[in-house]
Design an enzyme around this catalytic site. Structure first.
Site, PDB file in Angstrom:
ATOM      1  N   GLU A  59       1.056  -1.160  -0.115  1.00 43.47           N
ATOM      2  CA  GLU A  59      -0.094  -0.163  -0.030  1.00 43.47           C
ATOM      3  C   GLU A  59       0.869   1.137   0.004  1.00 43.47           C
ATOM      4  O   GLU A  59       1.235   1.646   1.092  1.00 43.47           O
ATOM      5  CB  GLU A  59      -0.880  -0.124   1.232  1.00 43.47           C
ATOM      6  CG  GLU A  59      -1.655  -1.217   1.292  1.00 43.47           C
ATOM      7  CD  GLU A  59      -2.546  -1.772   2.599  1.00 43.47           C
ATOM      8  OE1 GLU A  59      -3.625  -2.001   2.524  1.00 43.47           O
ATOM      9  OE2 GLU A  59      -2.138  -0.818   3.694  1.00 43.47           O
ATOM     10  N   ASP A  78      -0.448  -0.923  10.636  1.00 39.68           N
ATOM     11  CA  ASP A  78      -0.084  -2.501  11.136  1.00 39.68           C
ATOM     12  C   ASP A  78       1.032  -3.138  10.857  1.00 39.68           C
ATOM     13  O   ASP A  78       1.347  -3.983  11.248  1.00 39.68           O
ATOM     14  CB  ASP A  78      -1.337  -3.196  10.415  1.00 39.68           C
ATOM     15  CG  ASP A  78      -2.489  -3.370  11.519  1.00 39.68           C
ATOM     16  OD1 ASP A  78      -2.302  -3.026  12.776  1.00 39.68           O
ATOM     17  OD2 ASP A  78      -3.636  -4.068  11.044  1.00 39.68           O
ATOM     18  N   LYS A 105      -7.131  -8.477  11.948  1.00 32.79           N
ATOM     19  CA  LYS A 105      -6.907  -7.746  10.763  1.00 32.79           C
ATOM     20  C   LYS A 105      -7.376  -6.083  10.700  1.00 32.79           C
ATOM     21  O   LYS A 105      -7.245  -5.414  11.906  1.00 32.79           O
ATOM     22  CB  LYS A 105      -7.592  -8.400   9.534  1.00 32.79           C
ATOM     23  CG  LYS A 105      -6.923  -9.835   9.261  1.00 32.79           C
ATOM     24  CD  LYS A 105      -7.096 -10.187   7.849  1.00 32.79           C
ATOM     25  CE  LYS A 105      -6.366 -11.502   7.581  1.00 32.79           C
ATOM     26  NZ  LYS A 105      -6.964 -12.704   8.197  1.00 32.79           N
ATOM     27  N   LYS A 106      -8.198  -5.915   9.851  1.00 33.25           N
ATOM     28  CA  LYS A 106      -8.709  -4.424   9.952  1.00 33.25           C
ATOM     29  C   LYS A 106      -9.606  -4.199  11.025  1.00 33.25           C
ATOM     30  O   LYS A 106      -9.376  -3.179  11.614  1.00 33.25           O
ATOM     31  CB  LYS A 106      -9.498  -4.250   8.464  1.00 33.25           C
ATOM     32  CG  LYS A 106      -9.849  -2.958   8.408  1.00 33.25           C
ATOM     33  CD  LYS A 106     -10.585  -2.760   7.082  1.00 33.25           C
ATOM     34  CE  LYS A 106     -11.382  -1.188   6.772  1.00 33.25           C
ATOM     35  NZ  LYS A 106     -12.264  -1.060   5.787  1.00 33.25           N
ATOM     36  N   ASP A 117      -9.757   3.426   4.081  1.00 32.10           N
ATOM     37  CA  ASP A 117      -8.953   2.782   3.468  1.00 32.10           C
ATOM     38  C   ASP A 117      -7.871   3.454   3.121  1.00 32.10           C
ATOM     39  O   ASP A 117      -8.188   4.617   2.533  1.00 32.10           O
ATOM     40  CB  ASP A 117      -9.155   1.660   2.491  1.00 32.10           C
ATOM     41  CG  ASP A 117     -10.339   0.515   2.888  1.00 32.10           C
ATOM     42  OD1 ASP A 117     -10.429   0.455   4.144  1.00 32.10           O
ATOM     43  OD2 ASP A 117     -10.657  -0.335   2.178  1.00 32.10           O
ATOM     44  N   ASP A 142      -5.958   3.557   0.600  1.00 29.95           N
ATOM     45  CA  ASP A 142      -6.078   3.800  -1.027  1.00 29.95           C
ATOM     46  C   ASP A 142      -7.430   4.526  -1.361  1.00 29.95           C
ATOM     47  O   ASP A 142      -7.600   4.668  -2.513  1.00 29.95           O
ATOM     48  CB  ASP A 142      -6.004   2.538  -1.541  1.00 29.95           C
ATOM     49  CG  ASP A 142      -7.033   1.566  -1.228  1.00 29.95           C
ATOM     50  OD1 ASP A 142      -7.679   1.771  -0.494  1.00 29.95           O
ATOM     51  OD2 ASP A 142      -6.714   0.414  -1.762  1.00 29.95           O
ATOM     52  N   ASP A 167     -17.066  -5.662   7.694  1.00 29.05           N
ATOM     53  CA  ASP A 167     -17.951  -4.334   7.434  1.00 29.05           C
ATOM     54  C   ASP A 167     -19.406  -4.692   7.281  1.00 29.05           C
ATOM     55  O   ASP A 167     -20.341  -4.222   8.190  1.00 29.05           O
ATOM     56  CB  ASP A 167     -17.449  -3.562   6.134  1.00 29.05           C
ATOM     57  CG  ASP A 167     -17.173  -4.580   5.087  1.00 29.05           C
ATOM     58  OD1 ASP A 167     -17.398  -5.860   5.122  1.00 29.05           O
ATOM     59  OD2 ASP A 167     -16.529  -4.015   3.848  1.00 29.05           O
TER      60      ASP A 167
HETATM   61  O1  LIG Z   1      -4.384  -6.601   9.106  1.00 29.78           O
HETATM   62  C1  LIG Z   1      -4.756  -5.751   8.227  1.00 29.78           C
HETATM   63  C2  LIG Z   1      -5.449  -5.644   7.082  1.00 29.78           C
HETATM   64  C3  LIG Z   1      -6.017  -4.698   6.660  1.00 29.78           C
HETATM   65  N1  LIG Z   1      -5.997  -3.453   7.068  1.00 29.78           N
HETATM   66  C4  LIG Z   1      -6.413  -2.413   6.178  1.00 29.78           C
HETATM   67  O2  LIG Z   1      -8.007  -2.491   5.760  1.00 29.78           O
HETATM   68  C5  LIG Z   1      -8.074  -1.914   4.536  1.00 29.78           C
HETATM   69  C6  LIG Z   1      -9.069  -2.776   3.599  1.00 29.78           C
HETATM   70  O3  LIG Z   1      -8.068  -3.881   3.315  1.00 29.78           O
HETATM   71  P1  LIG Z   1      -7.846  -4.479   1.932  1.00 29.78           P
HETATM   72  O4  LIG Z   1      -6.787  -5.725   1.989  1.00 29.78           O
HETATM   73  O5  LIG Z   1      -7.135  -3.509   1.033  1.00 29.78           O
HETATM   74  O6  LIG Z   1      -9.256  -4.820   1.249  1.00 29.78           O
HETATM   75  P2  LIG Z   1     -10.235  -4.402   0.175  1.00 29.78           P
HETATM   76  O7  LIG Z   1     -10.705  -5.564  -0.561  1.00 29.78           O
HETATM   77  O8  LIG Z   1      -9.341  -3.503  -0.796  1.00 29.78           O
HETATM   78  O9  LIG Z   1     -11.315  -3.902   1.110  1.00 29.78           O
HETATM   79  C7  LIG Z   1     -12.505  -3.923   1.008  1.00 29.78           C
HETATM   80  O10 LIG Z   1     -13.178  -4.939   1.643  1.00 29.78           O
HETATM   81  C8  LIG Z   1     -12.810  -4.993   3.046  1.00 29.78           C
HETATM   82  C9  LIG Z   1     -13.524  -6.156   3.949  1.00 29.78           C
HETATM   83  O11 LIG Z   1     -14.767  -6.402   3.529  1.00 29.78           O
HETATM   84  C10 LIG Z   1     -13.379  -3.680   3.688  1.00 29.78           C
HETATM   85  O12 LIG Z   1     -13.312  -3.488   4.836  1.00 29.78           O
HETATM   86  C11 LIG Z   1     -12.893  -2.446   2.770  1.00 29.78           C
HETATM   87  O13 LIG Z   1     -13.347  -1.285   3.260  1.00 29.78           O
HETATM   88  C12 LIG Z   1     -13.085  -2.631   1.456  1.00 29.78           C
HETATM   89  O14 LIG Z   1     -12.734  -1.349   0.501  1.00 29.78           O
HETATM   90  C13 LIG Z   1      -6.740  -1.227   4.052  1.00 29.78           C
HETATM   91  O15 LIG Z   1      -6.911  -0.065   4.402  1.00 29.78           O
HETATM   92  C14 LIG Z   1      -5.786  -1.976   4.972  1.00 29.78           C
HETATM   93  O16 LIG Z   1      -4.550  -1.516   5.314  1.00 29.78           O
HETATM   94  C15 LIG Z   1      -5.368  -3.118   8.170  1.00 29.78           C
HETATM   95  O17 LIG Z   1      -5.286  -2.223   8.531  1.00 29.78           O
HETATM   96  N2  LIG Z   1      -4.936  -4.433   8.971  1.00 29.78           N
HETATM   97 MN   LIG Z   2      -8.005  -2.139  -0.690  1.00 27.53          MN
END
Ligand SMILES: O=c1ccn([C@@H]2O[C@H](COP(=O)(O)OP(=O)(O)O[C@H]3O[C@H](CO)[C@@H](O)[C@H](O)[C@H]3O)[C@@H](O)[C@H]2O)c(=O)[nH]1
Ligand SMILES: [Mn+2]
Length: 585
Positions: free
Chosen positions: A162, A191, A358-359, A383, A385, A544
């Site tokens: 990222e 993280d 995770k998130k 997020d 991005d 979510d």
């Molecule tokens: O251990 C972790 C894993 C992820 N993230 C953050 O979580 C966000 C989303 O993660 P990502 O792997 O990019 O998932 P996406 O598939 O792009 O995200 C979609 O799907 C996720 C799960 O449904 C939602 O939470 C997001 O908002 C949605 O945009 C990013 O900012 C990551 O940096 C963390 O902070 N810690």
């Molecule tokens: Mn993403």
């Protein structure tokens, strides 16, 4: 990051980004929508506003000439589906009974999910914030404001996957957002626990002292520099057009230098660490990663050790109270507000013996740490991005939270996800138009849209699992079994429930930072309600959706907010592997 479409949108949206007060229905597709709140507005006007608060958003529904035939069509299809089932049941003389049963089960499942899909589409509702009414009510003539506080959360997990530049663009767009600076704080959760993220944030804070006043002075959009500087000819709506060209050029040069500094951070940290390691450590000691002030970084190290790696390190909190930074730039900001919101770096503690969730785990850590500091009534998360594309977006969400009709029982306001790097044919379906511009508007006519992970504003107490006002008990038990063992945190929950919060955060003392680090430690939320009834839900790939369901299940409603100039914008996965990975999950 940006596209020419951004420039077009700017033309349409800058002077009145929302077209909120326009008499005509909104946007190009507006011809299909009619106002649905005429009676409410008349009643509110006659009674002088039910409780003194004005109506802060407008409601539109699909025109009858379009909606009624559509409803009839649903009805006809329903009859067809039922007739099909009758036919199926009657023709059960198959030789292979198990095969017949399997197909009936399949048909029933498809029929049922089709029905669930149709029901909300009976009444799609578009809700448009009325920014003029919000300003009239909450912005005082002396330039101050009585708007409630917002804590903005950004999550990032890796500086390579990222890219730091995008994360910092997101942070800059938040700092430059049009919201009272003393009521807004930005929390970055990292993280990876990497020093480079923290030092990039420090660089960003410095660059923000130029970028933010520049945005304010010239009213530019979008306020993420990478996207802004990609525009060929930004439309000018500020009040100093003669200074714009010069200012634009100087800021552009400074932005380039800022990017170079970000690029060189990695080697600067390595070099510095090598120097300290050769000076201060004995032969055979682990090679630490050193901060600029000559202390060892508590997070993950470049040469990792058992307790200084991505999955195992202590919790870190660093508070930046940017306040009014004396601008050392030679731009003329004499009549521009140069104050900046508070900026906080958080890297929650990690330990291999605990699940980090995770998130959801990162967001819950931010929720607890922010409670000790700003404890804002509202939370919005992004997020890394994604970035704020319309500087009015935070205010727009407030129109729903503060509205007299259902404001108090609105738990969250979800914005559509938009992307600006999608190829014109959208071959991987990133835009997801049916979902964002169909299904979500349709749900908006019921209890409200689902929570979709990014670009969603929450009411803090709804995230804590507190019931909506109409179902709430008078004596809510705020105990450590549910919320964890931090006394200051428990106190902050009671304050949040009673909506007592001062706009001035407590003085940033060592004790406060130590307590913030304690509430983000790896074990703090274990064996508590966090991830179950409290905060973002754990143990599920789509935290979510489930978090949204839990909140809806308690009786809260949510609102869907679309804006003429898209509120937020993100970077979509543009290769098949990444996209499939995302959908499968
Ligand atoms: O251990 C972790 C894993 C992820 N993230 C953050 O979580 C966000 C989303 O993660 P990502 O792997 O990019 O998932 P996406 O598939 O792009 O995200 C979609 O799907 C996720 C799960 O449904 C939602 O939470 C997001 O908002 C949605 O945009 C990013 O900012 C990551 O940096 C963390 O902070 N810690
Ligand atoms: Mn993403």
């Amino acid at each position: 990051m940006a596209s020419a479409a951004g420039a077009g949108g700017a033309n349409a949206g800058l002077a009145d980004p929302l077209l909120a007060s326009a008499k005509k229905p909104v946007g190009a597709k507006g011809k299909h929508w009619v106002a649905a709140d005429k009676d409410q507005r008349r009643a509110a006007k006659e009674s002088g506003g039910e409780d003194g608060r004005p109506l802060l958003f407008r409601t539109y529904k699909v025109k009858g000439t379009l909606l009624h035939p559509y409803r009839a069509l649903i009805f006809i299809r329903l009859i067809a589906v039922l007739l099909f089932f009758v036919w199926r049941i009657k023709h059960n003389k198959s030789d292979v009974m198990w095969f017949w049963t399997m197909s009936v089960v399949g048909d029933v499942w498809f029929g049922f999910s089709w029905l669930l899909n149709q029901l909300p589409k009976f009444n799609p509702v578009k809700t448009i914030p009325d920014m003029v009414a919000l300003r009239r009510q909450y912005d005082l003539p002396d330039g101050t404001s009585t708007l409630p506080g917002i804590d903005v959360f950004v999550t990032t997990a890796d500086p390579i996957d990222e890219p730091i530049l995008y994360t910092m663009n997101c942070v800059l767009s938040i700092l430059a957002s049009d919201y009272p600076v003393d009521r807004c704080a930005c929390y970055l959760s990292d993280d990876s626990g990497a020093l480079i993220q923290y030092e990039a944030l420090v660089e960003t804070a410095k660059f923000a002292t130029l970028w933010v006043p520049f945005c304010r002075k010239h009213c530019i959009e979008p306020r993420a520099p990478e996207s802004f500087f990609e525009l060929e000819a930004p439309l000018y709506t500020g009040s100093a057009p003669e200074e714009f060209k010069n200012d634009h050029n100087s800021v552009y040069i400074e932005y380039d230098e800022f990017k170079e500094r970000l690029d060189s951070l990695s080697s600067a940290i390595s070099k510095r660490s090598d120097a300290y390691n050769s000076m201060k450590t004995e032969e055979g000691d682990a090679k630490a990663t050193w901060m600029a002030n000559g202390t060892q970084w508590p997070g993950s190290w470049i040469d990792t050790t058992e307790i200084h790696r991505k999955g195992h390190h202590a919790g870190i909190v660093k508070v930046y109270n940017l306040g009014s930074q004396a601008s050392t730039h030679n731009l003329n900001f004499a009549s521009t507000d140069v104050h900046l919101p508070m900026l906080v770096y958080i890297s929650r503690g990690k330990n291999p013996s605990y699940d980090h969730n995770k998130k959801a785990g990162a967001l819950n850590a931010q929720l607890r740490a922010s409670a000790l500091l700003s404890n804002a009534q509202f939370i919005i998360n992004f997020d890394c991005d994604h970035y704020i594309n319309n500087s009015q977006a935070l205010r727009a969400a407030m129109c729903f939270m503060l509205d007299q009709r259902q404001g108090d029982s609105t738990a969250f306001v979800q914005f559509p996800q938009r992307f600006d790097n999608v190829d014109p044919s959208d071959r991987y379906g990133n835009h997801n138009r049916v979902f964002f511009d169909g299904t979500m508007l349709a749900l908006n006519g019921l209890q409200g849209p689902s929570y979709l992970g990014t670009g969603c504003m929450f009411r803090r107490i709804a995230l804590y699992g507190i019931d909506p006002p109409e179902w709430r008990h008078d004596n809510i038990v705020v105990d450590d079994k549910r919320f964890g063992s931090s006394i200051p945190f428990l106190e902050s929950v009671s304050k949040a429930i009673n909506q007592e919060r001062s706009t001035i955060p407590p003085p940033i003392s060592e004790t406060l930072v130590a307590e913030m680090e304690r509430v983000v430690s790896a074990s703090h939320d274990k064996a508590t309600g966090w991830g179950k009834g409290v905060g973002y839900i754990y143990d599920i790939a789509t935290e979510d959706i489930v978090t949204g369901f839990r909140i809806h299940g308690q009786g809260w409603r949510s609102m869907y907010c679309t804006m003429e100039r898209d509120a937020f914008c993100g970077i979509a996965p543009i290769n098949l592997t990444e996209r499939l990975h995302q959908i499968v999950r």
